[in-house]
Design a protein around this motif. Structure first.
Motif, PDB file in Angstrom:
ATOM      1  N   THR A 108       1.000  -1.419  -0.134  1.00  0.00           N
ATOM      2  CA  THR A 108       0.050   0.716  -0.091  1.00  0.00           C
ATOM      3  C   THR A 108       0.926   1.529   0.207  1.00  0.00           C
ATOM      4  OG1 THR A 108      -0.378   0.294   2.405  1.00  0.00           O
ATOM      5  CG2 THR A 108      -1.401  -1.152   1.328  1.00  0.00           C
ATOM      6  N   GLU A 155       4.213   8.809  -6.622  1.00  0.00           N
ATOM      7  CA  GLU A 155       2.771   8.873  -6.716  1.00  0.00           C
ATOM      8  C   GLU A 155       1.718  10.201  -7.863  1.00  0.00           C
ATOM      9  OE1 GLU A 155      -1.104   9.111  -6.855  1.00  0.00           O
ATOM     10  OE2 GLU A 155      -0.008   7.277  -6.078  1.00  0.00           O
ATOM     11  N   PRO A 169      -1.896   6.231   3.034  1.00  0.00           N
ATOM     12  CA  PRO A 169      -3.287   5.207   2.962  1.00  0.00           C
ATOM     13  C   PRO A 169      -3.821   5.472   4.470  1.00  0.00           C
ATOM     14  CG  PRO A 169      -1.843   4.510   2.491  1.00  0.00           C
ATOM     15  CD  PRO A 169      -0.960   5.801   2.793  1.00  0.00           C
ATOM     16  N   SER A 215      -6.710   8.702   0.027  1.00  0.00           N
ATOM     17  CA  SER A 215      -4.760   8.902  -0.301  1.00  0.00           C
ATOM     18  C   SER A 215      -3.690   7.533  -0.850  1.00  0.00           C
ATOM     19  CB  SER A 215      -3.890  10.191   1.198  1.00  0.00           C
ATOM     20  OG  SER A 215      -2.960   9.830   1.326  1.00  0.00           O
ATOM     21  N   LYS A 216      -2.969   8.486  -1.564  1.00  0.00           N
ATOM     22  CA  LYS A 216      -2.272   7.769  -2.316  1.00  0.00           C
ATOM     23  C   LYS A 216      -1.309   7.852  -1.345  1.00  0.00           C
ATOM     24  CE  LYS A 216      -5.539   4.972  -5.325  1.00  0.00           C
ATOM     25  NZ  LYS A 216      -6.439   5.998  -5.048  1.00  0.00           N
ATOM     26  N   CYS A 265       3.098   3.823  -1.693  1.00  0.00           N
ATOM     27  CA  CYS A 265       3.491   4.629  -2.835  1.00  0.00           C
ATOM     28  C   CYS A 265       5.515   4.197  -2.924  1.00  0.00           C
ATOM     29  CB  CYS A 265       2.649   5.516  -3.814  1.00  0.00           C
ATOM     30  SG  CYS A 265       3.161   7.457  -2.383  1.00  0.00           S
TER      31      CYS A 265
END
Length: 354
Positions: free
Chosen positions: A164, A200, A289, A285-286, A166
């Motif tokens: 998870t 990202e 997260p 949110s990336k 990035c």
């Protein structure tokens, strides 16, 4: 050298935004304490009331917490009767100095608390940190549980799961962060920006372009967007040791979540965080997260916990800083935090009276 020249170019572009009227509109403050790497600001008079220590991320300038009166986190704390202090990170000008997580999360914040105690006579503080500043605030809460009245962590990455995170592909392709740090001396801010955009691109490039387009018809939103744009050009180099600590101890090995983060002569983890805890996460949110926030929040030993979700705003430029400058954050998230903290304080007062 090329990256350092790009850093200077970005600084010049930021000054251009400032001359166009998009500089920060900061609250009057007094610098109480200065030492290499940090200066402590106090906003308003020492006065009465509970004390809060704000902890920014140690990459860009701290005025994102105080960008303009209507979206100033500093102002919100003052309005609720707090004595407000901020640990302002400053560049290390002496090449011989090289600070790491133990310096920023423990030693320098401890110095800040000592200066606060000398100023207002109270050592106990609420500590609030955003992003990497939240990591530092969490470390300090774990190291000094008796001195922290409550901990507020705003989109702070505290659990690093390869599936998870990035940044995992970049971390995996870099066998040892020390080699990068040794190449630079101090890691330029523009290098960190480039790595973030590569990791990202949606959050650090396309979302920002979309936000500017959506802000065009809203003068207040556009002004905030442009002020945040000015702030994004105001980074400074990261000390080598801090860069290595972040990459190796946290992003690669997840030592804090595992209870194995060594600070001084101690190993700490979520079980050591024993103050009341507020965590704010953005489910979209990336960059940070929920999986980077929730496991640490759940594992903390805090006697009382509050988890809030931030849903985003138009005009914040980077959604990751929206919890600090977004209109909905100031209308919903911050009142909820203050009400919860006041309820905890009132409950503690009743318990002491009993």
């Amino acid at each position: 050298m090329a990256l350092k020249n790009m850093d200077r170019s970005r600084q010049a572009r930021g000054q251009m935004y400032e001359r166009a009227g998009y500089g920060p509109q900061e609250t009057a403050s007094t610098i109480l304490h200065t030492e290499p790497g940090m200066q402590l600001r106090r906003y308003g008079a020492a006065g009465a009331g509970p004390t809060v220590l704000l902890v920014p991320a140690p990459i860009k300038r701290s005025y994102i917490w105080d960008l303009a009166p209507e979206i100033s986190v500093v102002q919100r704390w003052l309005e609720r009767g707090y004595r407000v202090y901020l640990a302002e990170w400053v560049p290390l000008d002496d090449a011989a100095l090289d600070f790491g997580l133990a310096d920023y999360g423990d030693r320098l914040l401890r110095q800040a608390r000592q200066a606060i105690a000398a100023d207002c006579g109270e050592d106990g503080v609420v500590i609030a940190g955003h992003s990497l500043g939240g990591i530092l605030a969490a470390i300090h809460s774990c190291m000094h549980p008796d001195a922290v009245r409550a901990t507020v962590l705003l989109e702070a990455p505290l659990h690093f799961e390869p599936s998870t995170c990035c940044f995992s592909p970049l971390i995996k392709s870099t066998p040892d962060a020390r080699k990068i740090a040794d190449t630079f001396g101090q890691v330029p801010g523009v290098f960190l920006n480039m790595m973030s955009a590569m990791a990202e691109p949606h959050a650090f490039q396309w979302e920002r372009m979309l936000d500017r387009c959506m802000s065009m018809g809203q003068p207040q939103a556009l002004a905030t967007h442009m002020r945040v744009e000015r702030w994004t050009h105001d980074e400074f180099p990261l000390p080598d040791r801090l860069f290595v600590d972040l990459v190796e101890s946290l992003y690669r090995n997840d030592e804090f979540m595992q209870g194995e983060l060594v600070i001084g002569d101690r190993s700490i983890g979520p079980a050591d965080l024993r103050s009341p805890l507020v965590s704010v996460a953005d489910p979209r949110s990336k960059v940070i997260p929920p999986q980077a926030v929730l496991p640490f929040h759940d594992a903390a030993s805090s006697p009382a916990k509050l988890l809030l979700e931030y849903g985003g705003d138009i005009g914040v430029n980077l959604q990751h800083v929206g919890v600090l400058v977004g209109r909905s954050a100031h209308a919903r998230i911050w009142p909820a935090i203050f009400d919860w903290l006041e309820a905890r304080r009132a409950a503690n007062g009743v318990a002491r009276a009993d």
